[in-house]
Scaffold this motif. Structure first.
Motif, PDB file in Angstrom:
ATOM      1  N   SER A   2      63.496  13.537  69.791  1.00 23.35           N
ATOM      2  CA  SER A   2      62.938  12.553  71.112  1.00 23.35           C
ATOM      3  C   SER A   2      63.241  12.462  72.434  1.00 23.35           C
ATOM      4  O   SER A   2      61.981  12.673  72.560  1.00 23.35           O
ATOM      5  CB  SER A   2      63.802  11.104  69.795  1.00 23.35           C
ATOM      6  N   TYR A   3      63.903  13.151  72.823  1.00 30.37           N
ATOM      7  CA  TYR A   3      64.205  13.088  74.359  1.00 30.37           C
ATOM      8  C   TYR A   3      63.160  14.338  74.358  1.00 30.37           C
ATOM      9  O   TYR A   3      61.648  13.884  75.786  1.00 30.37           O
ATOM     10  CB  TYR A   3      65.563  13.682  74.560  1.00 30.37           C
ATOM     11  N   TYR A   4      62.405  15.708  73.715  1.00 32.11           N
ATOM     12  CA  TYR A   4      61.998  16.311  74.243  1.00 32.11           C
ATOM     13  C   TYR A   4      60.672  15.981  73.772  1.00 32.11           C
ATOM     14  O   TYR A   4      59.515  16.590  74.611  1.00 32.11           O
ATOM     15  CB  TYR A   4      61.637  17.339  73.754  1.00 32.11           C
ATOM     16  N   ALA A   5      60.739  15.358  73.604  1.00 31.99           N
ATOM     17  CA  ALA A   5      58.690  14.326  72.899  1.00 31.99           C
ATOM     18  C   ALA A   5      58.413  13.609  74.246  1.00 31.99           C
ATOM     19  O   ALA A   5      57.264  13.347  74.018  1.00 31.99           O
ATOM     20  CB  ALA A   5      58.564  13.437  71.664  1.00 31.99           C
ATOM     21  N   ILE A   6      59.102  13.083  74.735  1.00 32.90           N
ATOM     22  CA  ILE A   6      58.777  11.920  76.371  1.00 32.90           C
ATOM     23  C   ILE A   6      58.264  13.011  77.340  1.00 32.90           C
ATOM     24  O   ILE A   6      58.467  14.279  77.410  1.00 32.90           O
ATOM     25  CB  ILE A   6      60.439  11.564  76.514  1.00 32.90           C
ATOM     26  N   PRO A   7      57.066  12.244  77.481  1.00 29.55           N
ATOM     27  CA  PRO A   7      56.551  13.629  78.717  1.00 29.55           C
ATOM     28  C   PRO A   7      58.013  14.070  79.912  1.00 29.55           C
ATOM     29  O   PRO A   7      58.166  12.929  80.172  1.00 29.55           O
ATOM     30  CB  PRO A   7      55.817  11.895  79.152  1.00 29.55           C
ATOM     31  N   GLU A   8      57.446  14.795  80.215  1.00 35.81           N
ATOM     32  CA  GLU A   8      58.168  15.471  81.459  1.00 35.81           C
ATOM     33  C   GLU A   8      59.153  14.865  82.398  1.00 35.81           C
ATOM     34  O   GLU A   8      59.756  14.442  83.009  1.00 35.81           O
ATOM     35  CB  GLU A   8      57.877  16.850  81.745  1.00 35.81           C
ATOM     36  N   PHE A  56      67.081  11.429  82.307  1.00 36.62           N
ATOM     37  CA  PHE A  56      67.781  12.367  82.211  1.00 36.62           C
ATOM     38  C   PHE A  56      68.824  11.942  83.331  1.00 36.62           C
ATOM     39  O   PHE A  56      69.893  11.828  83.374  1.00 36.62           O
ATOM     40  CB  PHE A  56      68.003  13.900  82.197  1.00 36.62           C
ATOM     41  N   ASP A  57      67.846  11.302  84.348  1.00 37.04           N
ATOM     42  CA  ASP A  57      68.881  11.055  85.734  1.00 37.04           C
ATOM     43  C   ASP A  57      70.169   9.793  85.452  1.00 37.04           C
ATOM     44  O   ASP A  57      70.808   9.578  85.495  1.00 37.04           O
ATOM     45  CB  ASP A  57      68.069  10.929  86.563  1.00 37.04           C
ATOM     46  N   LEU A  58      69.092   9.029  84.647  1.00 37.07           N
ATOM     47  CA  LEU A  58      69.699   7.244  83.811  1.00 37.07           C
ATOM     48  C   LEU A  58      70.802   7.816  83.406  1.00 37.07           C
ATOM     49  O   LEU A  58      72.043   7.555  83.071  1.00 37.07           O
ATOM     50  CB  LEU A  58      68.622   6.848  83.305  1.00 37.07           C
ATOM     51  N   ALA A  59      70.979   8.556  82.464  1.00 39.87           N
ATOM     52  CA  ALA A  59      71.560   8.515  81.714  1.00 39.87           C
ATOM     53  C   ALA A  59      73.096   9.307  82.218  1.00 39.87           C
ATOM     54  O   ALA A  59      74.161   9.555  82.397  1.00 39.87           O
ATOM     55  CB  ALA A  59      71.239  10.116  80.729  1.00 39.87           C
ATOM     56  N   ARG A  60      73.044  10.441  83.064  1.00 36.04           N
ATOM     57  CA  ARG A  60      73.783  10.823  84.113  1.00 36.04           C
ATOM     58  C   ARG A  60      74.797   9.590  84.675  1.00 36.04           C
ATOM     59  O   ARG A  60      75.888  10.260  84.924  1.00 36.04           O
ATOM     60  CB  ARG A  60      72.977  11.830  85.497  1.00 36.04           C
ATOM     61  N   VAL A  61      73.642   8.803  85.104  1.00 34.35           N
ATOM     62  CA  VAL A  61      74.094   7.552  86.665  1.00 34.35           C
ATOM     63  C   VAL A  61      75.461   7.063  84.904  1.00 34.35           C
ATOM     64  O   VAL A  61      76.261   6.366  85.747  1.00 34.35           O
ATOM     65  CB  VAL A  61      73.668   7.245  86.759  1.00 34.35           C
ATOM     66  N   LEU A  62      75.165   6.618  84.087  1.00 35.42           N
ATOM     67  CA  LEU A  62      75.752   5.515  83.062  1.00 35.42           C
ATOM     68  C   LEU A  62      77.010   6.506  82.640  1.00 35.42           C
ATOM     69  O   LEU A  62      77.819   5.815  82.462  1.00 35.42           O
ATOM     70  CB  LEU A  62      74.865   5.841  81.891  1.00 35.42           C
ATOM     71  N   SER A  63      76.207   8.072  82.312  1.00 36.63           N
ATOM     72  CA  SER A  63      78.097   8.846  82.210  1.00 36.63           C
ATOM     73  C   SER A  63      79.239   9.061  82.988  1.00 36.63           C
ATOM     74  O   SER A  63      80.087   8.804  83.255  1.00 36.63           O
ATOM     75  CB  SER A  63      77.843   9.955  81.332  1.00 36.63           C
ATOM     76  N   ASP A  64      78.202   8.612  84.627  1.00 33.89           N
ATOM     77  CA  ASP A  64      79.377   8.591  85.814  1.00 33.89           C
ATOM     78  C   ASP A  64      79.976   7.597  85.854  1.00 33.89           C
ATOM     79  O   ASP A  64      81.131   7.410  85.844  1.00 33.89           O
ATOM     80  CB  ASP A  64      78.447   9.223  87.227  1.00 33.89           C
ATOM     81  N   ALA A  65      79.369   6.350  85.151  1.00 37.08           N
ATOM     82  CA  ALA A  65      79.940   4.762  84.899  1.00 37.08           C
ATOM     83  C   ALA A  65      80.607   4.648  84.889  1.00 37.08           C
ATOM     84  O   ALA A  65      81.872   3.524  84.246  1.00 37.08           O
ATOM     85  CB  ALA A  65      78.819   3.843  85.340  1.00 37.08           C
ATOM     86  N   ALA A  66      81.087   5.275  82.758  1.00 33.09           N
ATOM     87  CA  ALA A  66      82.353   5.332  81.763  1.00 33.09           C
ATOM     88  C   ALA A  66      83.034   5.191  82.528  1.00 33.09           C
ATOM     89  O   ALA A  66      83.481   6.687  83.168  1.00 33.09           O
ATOM     90  CB  ALA A  66      81.638   5.929  81.020  1.00 33.09           C
ATOM     91  N   ARG A 122      62.965  12.975  82.615  1.00 29.32           N
ATOM     92  CA  ARG A 122      63.744  13.158  83.898  1.00 29.32           C
ATOM     93  C   ARG A 122      64.621  12.598  84.360  1.00 29.32           C
ATOM     94  O   ARG A 122      65.039  12.230  84.555  1.00 29.32           O
ATOM     95  CB  ARG A 122      62.555  14.508  85.074  1.00 29.32           C
ATOM     96  N   ARG A 123      63.553  11.539  84.545  1.00 35.00           N
ATOM     97  CA  ARG A 123      64.335   9.813  84.914  1.00 35.00           C
ATOM     98  C   ARG A 123      64.771   9.530  83.925  1.00 35.00           C
ATOM     99  O   ARG A 123      65.898   9.129  84.106  1.00 35.00           O
ATOM    100  CB  ARG A 123      62.585   8.669  85.248  1.00 35.00           C
TER     101      ARG A 123
END
Length: 124
Positions: A101-107, A114-124, A111-112
């Protein structure tokens, strides 16, 4: 006894096959073998010869080196590999569906996300 490298290569075959949405039968047909042999490769029960790995790489549209990626992060100890990563994510269908699903999303959107996921994982 399964050799850790054979298991790793098998997991990478399965990972790529699932990512592409290809069945074992479809891969076997492309390579010219029976699907049971693909099953044995994917579990590490049977070793993949160099020429067969070449054929599988072509069928899955990846370089042969793809199947060995991630081996550098493991250190051999007494003939076994010590994994420094969590449980085998490549065998989790939900994780692979997420990857598809992730790779089906336009690049740019991907990327956005991915950045959101990184921020959320840092907050957890």
């Amino acid at each position: 006894m399964k050799h850790p490298v054979d298991v790793h290569v098998g997991k990478r075959i399965r990972h790529r096959r699932w990512t592409l949405g290809t069945t074992q039968q479809q891969l076997a047909d492309k390579v010219g073998i029976k699907f049971q042999q693909i099953q044995k490769y994917e579990t590490g029960a049977n070793r993949v010869s160099a020429s067969r790995l070449w054929d599988i790489a072509g069928a899955l549209n990846v370089p042969v080196s793809f199947f060995f990626e991630g081996m550098d992060s493991r250190a051999p100890v007494d003939g076994n590999l010590v994994a420094d990563m969590p449980d085998d994510l490549l065998s989790d269908r939900e994780a692979l569906e997420l990857l598809r699903s992730y790779y089906a999303i336009p690049e740019t959107q991907r990327r956005r996300l991915f950045d959101l996921a990184r921020v959320l994982s840092d907050a957890a």
